[in-house]
Design an enzyme around this catalytic site. Structure first.
Site, mmCIF file in Angstrom:
data_model
loop_
_atom_site.group_PDB
_atom_site.id
_atom_site.type_symbol
_atom_site.label_atom_id
_atom_site.label_comp_id
_atom_site.label_asym_id
_atom_site.label_seq_id
_atom_site.Cartn_x
_atom_site.Cartn_y
_atom_site.Cartn_z
ATOM 1 N N ARG A 79 0.852 -1.196 0.000
ATOM 2 C CA ARG A 79 0.000 0.000 0.000
ATOM 3 C C ARG A 79 0.887 1.246 0.000
ATOM 4 O O ARG A 79 0.579 2.242 -0.639
ATOM 5 C CB ARG A 79 -0.938 0.001 1.220
ATOM 6 C CG ARG A 79 -1.677 1.315 1.377
ATOM 7 C CD ARG A 79 -2.886 1.305 2.321
ATOM 8 N NE ARG A 79 -2.878 0.323 3.358
ATOM 9 C CZ ARG A 79 -2.164 0.417 4.492
ATOM 10 N NH1 ARG A 79 -1.387 1.461 4.718
ATOM 11 N NH2 ARG A 79 -2.213 -0.545 5.393
ATOM 12 N N TYR B 111 -17.452 17.560 -14.240
ATOM 13 C CA TYR B 111 -17.751 16.128 -14.272
ATOM 14 C C TYR B 111 -18.740 15.789 -13.141
ATOM 15 O O TYR B 111 -18.529 16.201 -11.989
ATOM 16 C CB TYR B 111 -16.455 15.321 -14.113
ATOM 17 C CG TYR B 111 -16.679 13.844 -14.001
ATOM 18 C CD1 TYR B 111 -17.183 13.118 -15.084
ATOM 19 C CD2 TYR B 111 -16.423 13.160 -12.826
ATOM 20 C CE1 TYR B 111 -17.410 11.751 -14.983
ATOM 21 C CE2 TYR B 111 -16.641 11.793 -12.721
ATOM 22 C CZ TYR B 111 -17.141 11.100 -13.806
ATOM 23 O OH TYR B 111 -17.361 9.754 -13.685
ATOM 24 N N ASP C 269 -8.303 19.804 -13.348
ATOM 25 C CA ASP C 269 -8.625 18.468 -13.842
ATOM 26 C C ASP C 269 -8.308 18.489 -15.338
ATOM 27 O O ASP C 269 -9.036 19.076 -16.133
ATOM 28 C CB ASP C 269 -10.107 18.166 -13.572
ATOM 29 C CG ASP C 269 -10.540 16.792 -14.071
ATOM 30 O OD1 ASP C 269 -9.857 16.224 -14.950
ATOM 31 O OD2 ASP C 269 -11.577 16.290 -13.588
ATOM 32 N N LYS D 280 -8.960 7.613 -18.724
ATOM 33 C CA LYS D 280 -9.375 8.121 -20.033
ATOM 34 C C LYS D 280 -8.199 8.118 -21.011
ATOM 35 O O LYS D 280 -7.703 7.075 -21.358
ATOM 36 C CB LYS D 280 -10.014 9.502 -19.856
ATOM 37 C CG LYS D 280 -10.984 9.605 -18.660
ATOM 38 C CD LYS D 280 -12.249 8.791 -18.824
ATOM 39 C CE LYS D 280 -13.084 8.655 -17.553
ATOM 40 N NZ LYS D 280 -13.431 9.899 -16.870
HETATM 41 C C1 LIG Z 1 -13.980 10.278 -15.591
HETATM 42 C C2 LIG Z 1 -13.652 11.597 -15.051
HETATM 43 C C3 LIG Z 1 -13.358 11.779 -13.692
HETATM 44 C C4 LIG Z 1 -13.443 10.650 -12.687
HETATM 45 O O1 LIG Z 1 -12.456 9.692 -12.900
HETATM 46 P P1 LIG Z 1 -12.652 8.118 -12.558
HETATM 47 O O2 LIG Z 1 -11.357 7.543 -13.038
HETATM 48 O O3 LIG Z 1 -13.848 7.665 -13.336
HETATM 49 O O4 LIG Z 1 -12.855 8.019 -11.099
HETATM 50 C C5 LIG Z 1 -13.009 13.037 -13.266
HETATM 51 N N1 LIG Z 1 -12.958 14.089 -14.117
HETATM 52 C C6 LIG Z 1 -13.242 13.961 -15.422
HETATM 53 C C7 LIG Z 1 -13.173 15.147 -16.320
HETATM 54 C C8 LIG Z 1 -13.602 12.714 -15.941
HETATM 55 O O5 LIG Z 1 -13.914 12.600 -17.241
#
Ligand SMILES: *Cc1c(COP(=O)(O)O)cnc(C)c1O
Length: 381
Positions: free
Chosen positions: A46, A98, A170, A195
């Site tokens: 961890r 998001y 983000d 993503k």
């Molecule tokens: C998918 C997404 C998240 C969340 O991420 P996860 O890996 O699904 O927890 C946060 N911000 C944006 C812009 C996203 O597209």
């Protein structure tokens, strides 16, 4: 070192014991010590894992940052950031956000006394009247999900820093290939690695990258203390994905451009949101702070009844109807019922997110095939 070279080489070294050119998957929970407290820098998985270390070094290099930390999901990464705040602190976030981030802020953290405001930021100076002495953090998405709004990151950082607040970006929609917020003055970059960075729709992961040593210490502490760490196998898959990040992003951008223009010129299409279109309200800012405009395209139909949008999505064949984005295959989604259903309809509409909006994650297939798929489905509505 240029981006493509970093994508292939940063953080990874041939394995010293065997010469294996690929970073091994250190699938272990613990590490043997030769005497109590005497070890090779690894105690418990961890806390540290060599496959994760390689990935964190790679991600720091891609975002021009000093420190990177990986988490079991993008939301676990965001959760870690907010846990560094105190009751009474305020966060100002972009209003087109998001859905899962909005849910985490409002439904998890508000009850611990952290306050959130959601403000449109296409005009950066509009945040100024909302800044208070309690404002500790500005949470930015650019481009935003799903309306592809662009926030002037450099300007937001100047305003926030002047008030003693930090800025987190983000950067999921842009990926480090298109935009490096730390270079624009941001204090923190967050990614849903799920993503574009992983890029093959086979991993869920998140990451934080920063140059701030004190914040980094807190993230390292929380990564271990709260324990939302990613598995070694997933770290390996992401390391593999990163080696082609630049090639994939180039293809996403080329196809995104073709699809956006195809839609913008189609009589059955109403409005198209893509930051590369000169009609986009913040096209100039996007052209300044991004290297290209990405593969995310949102649109509505001329006859923008929700039934029409649904019929279109049901009839697309190459664009699979699914949540998520950033994989090599094209996806379409309906934010109102899928990714953004956790935001109340009234809040969605305030942010300009209509129930008829369709969001495309344009993949790296042949662009002509993608346009033909859209053409065929559009003919049926
Ligand atoms: C998918 C997404 C998240 C969340 O991420 P996860 O890996 O699904 O927890 C946060 N911000 C944006 C812009 C996203 O597209």
């Amino acid at each position: 070192m240029k981006f493509a070279t970093k994508a292939v080489h940063a953080g990874v070294h041939p394995d010293p014991t065997t010469g294996a050119i690929m970073t091994p998957i250190y699938q272990t929970s613990t590490y043997v010590q030769h005497s109590p407290g005497k070890h090779k820098g690894y105690e418990y998985a961890r806390t540290q894992n060599p496959t994760r270390d390689a990935l964190q070094t790679s991600l720091a290099a891609l975002e021009n940052g000093k420190h990177a930390f990986c988490f079991a999901s993008g939301l676990a990464a965001i959760d870690t950031v907010i846990k560094t705040l105190q009751p009474g602190d305020e966060v100002i976030a972009t209003n087109d956000l998001y859905g899962g981030t909005y849910r985490l802020f409002v439904r998890v953290f508000e009850k611990y006394g952290i306050r959130f405001q959601f403000i449109p930021m296409h005009n950066a100076d509009a945040v100024v009247p909302h800044l208070t002495p309690q404002t500790k953090l500005l949470w930015i998405e650019s481009p935003t999900n799903p309306l592809l709004n662009i926030v002037d990151i450099e300007r937001i950082c100047q305003l926030a820093h002047h008030h003693g607040a930090k800025v987190a970006v983000d950067n999921t929609f842009a990926s480090p290939y298109l935009q490096n917020p730390l270079d624009l003055g941001a204090d923190l970059v967050m990614h849903s690695v799920t993503k574009y960075i992983a890029g093959h729709s086979d991993v869920v992961m998140g990451a934080l990258i920063t140059n701030d040593d004190q914040w980094a210490d807190q993230f390292k502490f929380l990564q271990n203390a709260a324990g939302a760490v990613p598995a070694p196998m997933d770290c390996f898959l992401v390391l593999r994905g990163i080696k082609t990040l630049h090639l994939r992003m180039k293809a996403h951008c080329e196809n995104g451009k073709i699809v956006a223009h195809f839609l913008a010129n189609h009589p059955k299409v109403g409005q198209v949101w893509w930051p590369g279109l000169p009609s986009h309200p913040n096209h100039a800012v996007a052209a300044r702070q991004m290297r290209d405009f990405g593969g995310m395209v949102s649109f509505t139909l001329t006859d923008d009844r929700v039934e029409n949008a649904i019929r279109l999505m049901e009839n697309l064949q190459l664009f699979s109807l699914a949540e998520s984005l950033g994989g090599v295959e094209s996806l379409c989604g309906h934010p109102a019922t899928m990714t953004h259903a956790s935001i109340p309809k009234q809040e969605r509409e305030k942010a300009g997110l209509r129930d008829s909006l369709i969001r495309l994650s344009v993949g790296i297939e042949d662009a002509q095939d993608l346009c033909e798929d859209l053409e065929r489905a559009l003919a049926l509505v």
